[in-house]
Design a protein around this motif. Sequence first.
Motif, PDB file in Angstrom:
ATOM      1  N   SER A 125      35.310  40.639  37.413  1.00  0.00           N
ATOM      2  CA  SER A 125      35.702  40.019  39.321  1.00  0.00           C
ATOM      3  C   SER A 125      35.895  41.309  39.747  1.00  0.00           C
ATOM      4  O   SER A 125      36.168  42.197  39.075  1.00  0.00           O
ATOM      5  CB  SER A 125      36.393  39.388  38.869  1.00  0.00           C
ATOM      6  OG  SER A 125      36.622  38.243  38.003  1.00  0.00           O
ATOM      7  N   ALA A 126      36.305  40.985  41.353  1.00  0.00           N
ATOM      8  CA  ALA A 126      37.061  42.461  41.773  1.00  0.00           C
ATOM      9  C   ALA A 126      38.344  42.779  41.046  1.00  0.00           C
ATOM     10  O   ALA A 126      39.558  41.711  40.937  1.00  0.00           O
ATOM     11  CB  ALA A 126      36.685  42.161  43.494  1.00  0.00           C
TER      12      ALA A 126
ATOM     13  N   THR B 121      39.513  41.203  47.071  1.00  0.00           N
ATOM     14  CA  THR B 121      38.857  39.777  47.385  1.00  0.00           C
ATOM     15  C   THR B 121      39.603  39.787  49.140  1.00  0.00           C
ATOM     16  O   THR B 121      39.412  39.703  49.822  1.00  0.00           O
ATOM     17  CB  THR B 121      38.170  38.329  46.786  1.00  0.00           C
ATOM     18  OG1 THR B 121      38.258  39.518  46.227  1.00  0.00           O
ATOM     19  CG2 THR B 121      37.716  37.441  47.448  1.00  0.00           C
TER      20      THR B 121
ATOM     21  N   GLU C 294      33.652  43.079  44.084  1.00  0.00           N
ATOM     22  CA  GLU C 294      32.867  42.871  42.476  1.00  0.00           C
ATOM     23  C   GLU C 294      31.442  43.812  41.880  1.00  0.00           C
ATOM     24  O   GLU C 294      31.840  44.362  40.747  1.00  0.00           O
ATOM     25  CB  GLU C 294      32.030  41.837  42.128  1.00  0.00           C
ATOM     26  CG  GLU C 294      33.091  40.225  41.182  1.00  0.00           C
ATOM     27  CD  GLU C 294      33.826  39.589  42.955  1.00  0.00           C
ATOM     28  OE1 GLU C 294      33.777  40.307  43.397  1.00  0.00           O
ATOM     29  OE2 GLU C 294      34.926  38.631  41.884  1.00  0.00           O
TER      30      GLU C 294
ATOM     31  N   PHE D 138      31.135  36.018  41.075  1.00  0.00           N
ATOM     32  CA  PHE D 138      31.502  35.144  42.075  1.00  0.00           C
ATOM     33  C   PHE D 138      30.018  35.618  43.563  1.00  0.00           C
ATOM     34  O   PHE D 138      30.123  35.067  44.134  1.00  0.00           O
ATOM     35  CB  PHE D 138      32.333  36.029  42.332  1.00  0.00           C
ATOM     36  CG  PHE D 138      32.890  36.277  44.067  1.00  0.00           C
ATOM     37  CD1 PHE D 138      33.250  34.923  44.409  1.00  0.00           C
ATOM     38  CD2 PHE D 138      33.685  36.400  44.994  1.00  0.00           C
ATOM     39  CE1 PHE D 138      34.146  33.844  45.317  1.00  0.00           C
ATOM     40  CE2 PHE D 138      34.710  36.365  46.597  1.00  0.00           C
ATOM     41  CZ  PHE D 138      33.794  34.986  46.372  1.00  0.00           C
TER      42      PHE D 138
ATOM     43  N   ARG E  43      36.159  30.782  45.963  1.00  0.00           N
ATOM     44  CA  ARG E  43      37.323  32.033  45.611  1.00  0.00           C
ATOM     45  C   ARG E  43      37.312  31.375  43.887  1.00  0.00           C
ATOM     46  O   ARG E  43      37.172  30.205  43.582  1.00  0.00           O
ATOM     47  CB  ARG E  43      38.478  30.993  45.789  1.00  0.00           C
ATOM     48  CG  ARG E  43      38.744  31.710  47.251  1.00  0.00           C
ATOM     49  CD  ARG E  43      38.464  33.795  47.508  1.00  0.00           C
ATOM     50  NE  ARG E  43      39.253  34.158  46.870  1.00  0.00           N
ATOM     51  CZ  ARG E  43      40.544  34.939  46.726  1.00  0.00           C
ATOM     52  NH1 ARG E  43      40.605  34.552  48.520  1.00  0.00           N
ATOM     53  NH2 ARG E  43      41.162  35.755  46.819  1.00  0.00           N
ATOM     54  N   GLY E  44      37.376  32.170  42.645  1.00  0.00           N
ATOM     55  CA  GLY E  44      37.350  31.652  41.556  1.00  0.00           C
ATOM     56  C   GLY E  44      36.381  31.901  40.612  1.00  0.00           C
ATOM     57  O   GLY E  44      35.722  31.555  39.290  1.00  0.00           O
ATOM     58  N   GLY E  45      35.482  32.522  41.295  1.00  0.00           N
ATOM     59  CA  GLY E  45      33.861  32.134  41.099  1.00  0.00           C
ATOM     60  C   GLY E  45      33.883  32.669  39.924  1.00  0.00           C
ATOM     61  O   GLY E  45      32.293  32.531  39.543  1.00  0.00           O
ATOM     62  N   SER E  46      34.013  33.782  40.055  1.00  0.00           N
ATOM     63  CA  SER E  46      33.741  34.411  38.065  1.00  0.00           C
ATOM     64  C   SER E  46      33.510  33.745  37.043  1.00  0.00           C
ATOM     65  O   SER E  46      32.762  34.039  36.518  1.00  0.00           O
ATOM     66  CB  SER E  46      33.731  35.750  38.402  1.00  0.00           C
ATOM     67  OG  SER E  46      34.057  36.546  39.459  1.00  0.00           O
ATOM     68  N   ASP E  47      34.065  32.856  36.815  1.00  0.00           N
ATOM     69  CA  ASP E  47      33.551  32.274  35.957  1.00  0.00           C
ATOM     70  C   ASP E  47      32.752  31.408  36.372  1.00  0.00           C
ATOM     71  O   ASP E  47      32.025  31.404  34.755  1.00  0.00           O
ATOM     72  CB  ASP E  47      35.629  31.610  35.498  1.00  0.00           C
ATOM     73  CG  ASP E  47      36.761  31.512  35.938  1.00  0.00           C
ATOM     74  OD1 ASP E  47      36.903  32.880  35.494  1.00  0.00           O
ATOM     75  OD2 ASP E  47      37.844  31.012  36.623  1.00  0.00           O
TER      76      ASP E  47
END
Length: 405
Positions: free
Chosen positions: A41-42, A47, A74, A136, A150-154
């Motif tokens: 993640s960043a 972000t 990222e 992300f 938002r939170g999309g790295s998961d």
Amino acid sequence: MALIVQKYGGTSIGDAERVKAVAARIISRIEAGDRLVVVASAMGDTTDRLIALARGITEEPEPRELDLLLSTGEIVSSTLLAMALRHSGHPAVALSGAQAGIRTDRRHGRARISKLDPKRILQELEAGHVVIVAGFQGITEEMDITTLGRGGSDTSAVALAAGLPAERCEIYTDVEGIFTADPRYVPEARKLKEVSYEEMLELAAWGARVMHPRAVELGAVYGVPIYVASSFSGSAGTLIHGGAAMEERNKVMGIAQDTDVARITIRGVPDRPGIAAAVFEPLGEGGISVDTIVQNASVERLTDLTFTISRHDLNRALAIVRPVAKSIDAPDVMADTHLAKVSIVGAGMTSAAGYAGRMFRTLEQAGINIELITTSEIRITCLIDESQVPKAVRALHKAFELESE
Ligand code: ADP
Ligand code: ASP
Ligand code: MG
């Protein structure tokens, strides 16, 4: 040699020291014999800062340019992590989402992964590299960079685990796993050993930001076990999976809260077929997702239509709804942003009665007014005043005895 996808969140790689600490964790796993693809993640609040920069230029940044801007967060963290690994003598390579083969649709700011072409990742693994992928982000067929929300790295991590495929996906964050409630609100919240996909999806979709809802959905569809643990300690975390023997199957298992709620009410809507479609079709076409809809019984063939959306979408939604209201002769559109959602979640609710009553009574005893109620088979959500959220979450945690096993 197991292939594992790991993901490290923003706080976990918040500065150079943390990047080095994460590199050391990765090295210990490589030395233990695993092969790793790592999603970054960043760093820290990068972000948020990039969004603030864009908003310093214009209130409504162009979605395409905003995505390209946000994707740099990222890129910074993944390249630094690869450098830290190389500096420690471990071959590593950083890839952008596009280089990693993550293809998405064109919905900037909330793109969905449409295809994964893992060729490059597999080549790099074959060459003995640790592969660090910028989370992300992805790329459209037109070669435009997109972000996943938002939170999309998961979601990047679980999608890679599903597509490679990997044995499991490990999400490393700033808490030791999934708790019965957000530990920031409820200090006595208890860490769960395991959670089912369906319960985790309800928690995530209704505000528990520890996991991105889309990531849980992908995990369930592709059967990827997701392990959530701390990047700061070695404590055992929580396994999200589809197994049947869930902990405390017959109880409420967790509480979620979400303060990102805006409510719109269209007053005096004529009670005739086609009105709901006239309102919600253009919202859908505008990419605005609506979660709670209440239509009151009509008095003299007029009714009020109330629904909730994300606060970020309020201005766009009002711009869509006001002309529609005018066209159907509804005299008034009202909006407010003081509400929040609190939800209780548990698979046990399907088969037992009394949960709703206990929830409503608990809120009443805490002096909290319920403005709207919405449910699924395994969830009950109340909309209450935002200022009451901490009190509500703590009271519900106690009422449903979540602090004790
Ligand atoms: P990351 O940057 O690692 O992705 P996030 O901030 O997105 O981390 O998610 C971790 C945060 O989620 C925790 O710090 C915690 O406050 C919050 N959270 C909300 N609900 C829960 C829960 N049920 N269990 C654990 N953490 C939760
Ligand atoms: N950096 C992105 C965000 O802050 C994605 C993520 O952290 O998962 O939302
Ligand atoms: Mg997160």
